[in-house]
Design a protein around this motif. Structure first.
Motif, mmCIF file in Angstrom:
data_model
loop_
_atom_site.group_PDB
_atom_site.id
_atom_site.type_symbol
_atom_site.label_atom_id
_atom_site.label_comp_id
_atom_site.label_asym_id
_atom_site.label_seq_id
_atom_site.Cartn_x
_atom_site.Cartn_y
_atom_site.Cartn_z
ATOM 1 N N PHE A 127 0.861 -1.191 0.000
ATOM 2 C CA PHE A 127 0.000 0.000 0.000
ATOM 3 C C PHE A 127 0.894 1.236 0.000
ATOM 4 O O PHE A 127 1.906 1.284 0.708
ATOM 5 N N SER A 128 0.514 2.256 -0.759
ATOM 6 C CA SER A 128 1.277 3.507 -0.762
ATOM 7 C C SER A 128 0.764 4.468 0.298
ATOM 8 O O SER A 128 1.494 5.333 0.773
ATOM 9 N N ALA A 129 -0.508 4.357 0.628
ATOM 10 C CA ALA A 129 -1.098 5.233 1.639
ATOM 11 C C ALA A 129 -0.619 4.818 3.030
ATOM 12 O O ALA A 129 -0.161 3.696 3.237
ATOM 13 N N ARG A 130 -0.773 5.723 3.971
ATOM 14 C CA ARG A 130 -0.502 5.371 5.363
ATOM 15 C C ARG A 130 -1.669 4.514 5.864
ATOM 16 O O ARG A 130 -2.832 4.869 5.659
ATOM 17 N N PHE A 131 -1.360 3.398 6.518
ATOM 18 C CA PHE A 131 -2.395 2.435 6.912
ATOM 19 C C PHE A 131 -2.078 1.968 8.325
ATOM 20 O O PHE A 131 -1.318 1.026 8.536
ATOM 21 N N ASP A 132 -2.614 2.684 9.302
ATOM 22 C CA ASP A 132 -2.320 2.387 10.707
ATOM 23 C C ASP A 132 -3.393 1.469 11.279
ATOM 24 O O ASP A 132 -4.584 1.754 11.144
ATOM 25 N N VAL A 133 -2.975 0.409 11.912
ATOM 26 C CA VAL A 133 -3.920 -0.548 12.500
ATOM 27 C C VAL A 133 -3.918 -0.380 14.014
ATOM 28 O O VAL A 133 -2.861 -0.406 14.650
ATOM 29 N N ARG A 134 -5.097 -0.193 14.569
ATOM 30 C CA ARG A 134 -5.241 -0.061 16.024
ATOM 31 C C ARG A 134 -6.231 -1.129 16.507
ATOM 32 O O ARG A 134 -7.095 -1.547 15.753
ATOM 33 N N ALA A 135 -6.100 -1.498 17.745
ATOM 34 C CA ALA A 135 -7.033 -2.491 18.298
ATOM 35 C C ALA A 135 -8.006 -1.836 19.251
ATOM 36 O O ALA A 135 -7.661 -0.886 19.956
ATOM 37 N N ILE A 136 -9.217 -2.326 19.249
ATOM 38 C CA ILE A 136 -10.213 -1.904 20.226
ATOM 39 C C ILE A 136 -10.252 -2.985 21.305
ATOM 40 O O ILE A 136 -10.168 -4.173 20.992
ATOM 41 N N GLY A 137 -10.372 -2.565 22.536
ATOM 42 C CA GLY A 137 -10.325 -3.506 23.661
ATOM 43 C C GLY A 137 -11.397 -4.574 23.588
ATOM 44 O O GLY A 137 -12.332 -4.492 22.784
ATOM 45 N N THR A 138 -11.290 -5.556 24.419
ATOM 46 C CA THR A 138 -12.223 -6.678 24.360
ATOM 47 C C THR A 138 -13.541 -6.377 25.088
ATOM 48 O O THR A 138 -14.518 -7.078 24.908
ATOM 49 N N GLY A 139 -13.577 -5.333 25.909
ATOM 50 C CA GLY A 139 -14.838 -4.958 26.545
ATOM 51 C C GLY A 139 -15.428 -3.748 25.844
ATOM 52 O O GLY A 139 -15.156 -3.507 24.682
ATOM 53 N N ASP A 140 -16.277 -3.008 26.551
ATOM 54 C CA ASP A 140 -16.786 -1.766 25.979
ATOM 55 C C ASP A 140 -15.612 -0.812 25.798
ATOM 56 O O ASP A 140 -14.715 -0.763 26.620
ATOM 57 N N ALA A 141 -15.617 -0.039 24.746
ATOM 58 C CA ALA A 141 -14.501 0.852 24.493
ATOM 59 C C ALA A 141 -14.991 2.071 23.732
ATOM 60 O O ALA A 141 -15.989 2.015 23.022
ATOM 61 N N THR A 142 -14.283 3.167 23.897
ATOM 62 C CA THR A 142 -14.629 4.379 23.171
ATOM 63 C C THR A 142 -13.387 4.917 22.492
ATOM 64 O O THR A 142 -12.307 4.910 23.077
ATOM 65 N N VAL A 143 -13.538 5.337 21.262
ATOM 66 C CA VAL A 143 -12.427 5.980 20.558
ATOM 67 C C VAL A 143 -12.919 7.303 19.991
ATOM 68 O O VAL A 143 -14.117 7.484 19.745
ATOM 69 N N GLU A 144 -11.979 8.200 19.780
ATOM 70 C CA GLU A 144 -12.276 9.488 19.161
ATOM 71 C C GLU A 144 -11.620 9.435 17.784
ATOM 72 O O GLU A 144 -10.425 9.195 17.677
ATOM 73 N N ALA A 145 -12.399 9.557 16.723
ATOM 74 C CA ALA A 145 -11.819 9.496 15.380
ATOM 75 C C ALA A 145 -12.634 10.384 14.458
ATOM 76 O O ALA A 145 -13.863 10.444 14.569
ATOM 77 N N GLU A 146 -11.938 11.058 13.561
ATOM 78 C CA GLU A 146 -12.603 11.931 12.585
ATOM 79 C C GLU A 146 -13.536 12.937 13.266
ATOM 80 O O GLU A 146 -14.595 13.277 12.730
ATOM 81 N N GLY A 147 -13.167 13.335 14.463
ATOM 82 C CA GLY A 147 -13.926 14.379 15.154
ATOM 83 C C GLY A 147 -15.215 13.929 15.810
ATOM 84 O O GLY A 147 -15.992 14.753 16.293
#
Ligand SMILES: [Zn+2]
Length: 281
Positions: A127-147
């Motif tokens: 891939f030429s684009a930046r491709f970052d892989v992150r994991a979400i926890g195994t329980g309830d989880a919250t992430v902040e992305a794209e505002g």
């Protein structure tokens, strides 16, 4: 938020004259946020068509950015990745949030799909684009992305698990809950709590109840489960999704009609997910 459907079919692509009206591509939904962000949910074969459409804008110039939410890594949720044109344009940036417990485990699973035995792409490193892989926890989880704030909930899916997602923006909420395997008693309390009050609840509606009975170990919902979840959670609108690969458009019409009849007394709208269609909330 503008929510658009690029792939609405479950398990395996099912193109052909009997599925033309709803579409045969597998799971992929885009969410354009009111603040201008892009969130992509699942990377089934519908992702290819989303990618081709994005190439007309910033992604074609290497100036695009998106968050990708991955419910789980079954084929019908990842097979579009190698055919997603924007990942081959340098400058584009993607952050993938998904299951697996750690970024290394999730990246290794996605890398495995690119193995030369399965794909001419050979490796994610092509891939030429930046491709970052992150994991979400195994329980309830919250992430902040794209505002926007995105919460995730891990639920049973047959022999494995999958993530449901809830995106909140400006008092509106969109829940994506595909590939949900409930016990025979139907939607569980934790499911209903996660879906509660959603402006739009997109819910796995893979089966008619009689087909679910013989395939319960696969971990999918019937349209009756989807309706029960919408009523219990007091959702504003139910979007039916992830139709069984063997169901024709006429079969899906029947499912949608049955959902409308069930939910009308509760004042809940039913909108079938259909490739190329969009809803705004
Ligand atoms: Zn699926």
């Amino acid at each position: 938020m503008r929510i658009k459907f690029w792939g609405v079919r479950g398990s395996i692509p099912a193109p052909g004259p009997e599925t033309n009206r709803y579409g045969g591509n597998t799971s992929c939904v885009s969410v354009h946020t009111a603040s201008g962000g892009l969130v992509i949910i699942d990377m089934g074969t519908g992702l290819m068509h989303l990618g081709n459409s994005l190439m007309a804008g910033a992604f074609g110039k290497g100036k695009g950015r998106a968050a990708v939410l991955l419910s789980h890594t079954h084929w019908d949720h990842i097979q579009g990745l190698g055919f997603f044109a924007p990942v081959f344009i340098a400058g584009n940036q993607f952050t993938v949030w998904g299951p697996g417990g750690s970024p290394e485990v999730l990246e290794a699973i996605l890398e495995g799909q690119m193995d030369p035995n399965f794909s001419p792409l050979q490796t994610l490193k092509n891939f030429s684009a930046r491709f970052d892989v992150r994991a979400i926890g195994t329980g309830d989880a919250t992430v902040e992305a794209e505002g926007v704030a995105i919460s995730a909930w891990l639920h049973p899916h047959g022999a494995t698990t999958a993530l449901a997602f809830r995106i909140e923006e400006a008092g509106r909420s969109f829940v994506y809950a595909s590939d949900v395997g409930y016990p025979e008693s139907g939607p569980t309390d934790d499911a209903i709590a996660f879906f509660r009050g959603a402006t739009v609840l997109l819910h796995d509606s893979t089966y008619r109840p009689e087909d679910q009975t013989t395939r319960r170990n696969r971990g999918f919902s019937s349209y009756e489960d989807a309706c029960a979840a919408a009523v219990a959670a007091r959702a504003g609108k139910l979007v039916t999704f992830h139709y069984d690969q063997d169901y024709s458009d006429d079969d899906v019409d029947e499912i949608v009609g049955a959902c409308k009849a069930k939910l009308k007394p509760h004042g809940i709208d039913v909108v079938p997910a259909r490739e190329g269609e969009e809803i705004a909330i």
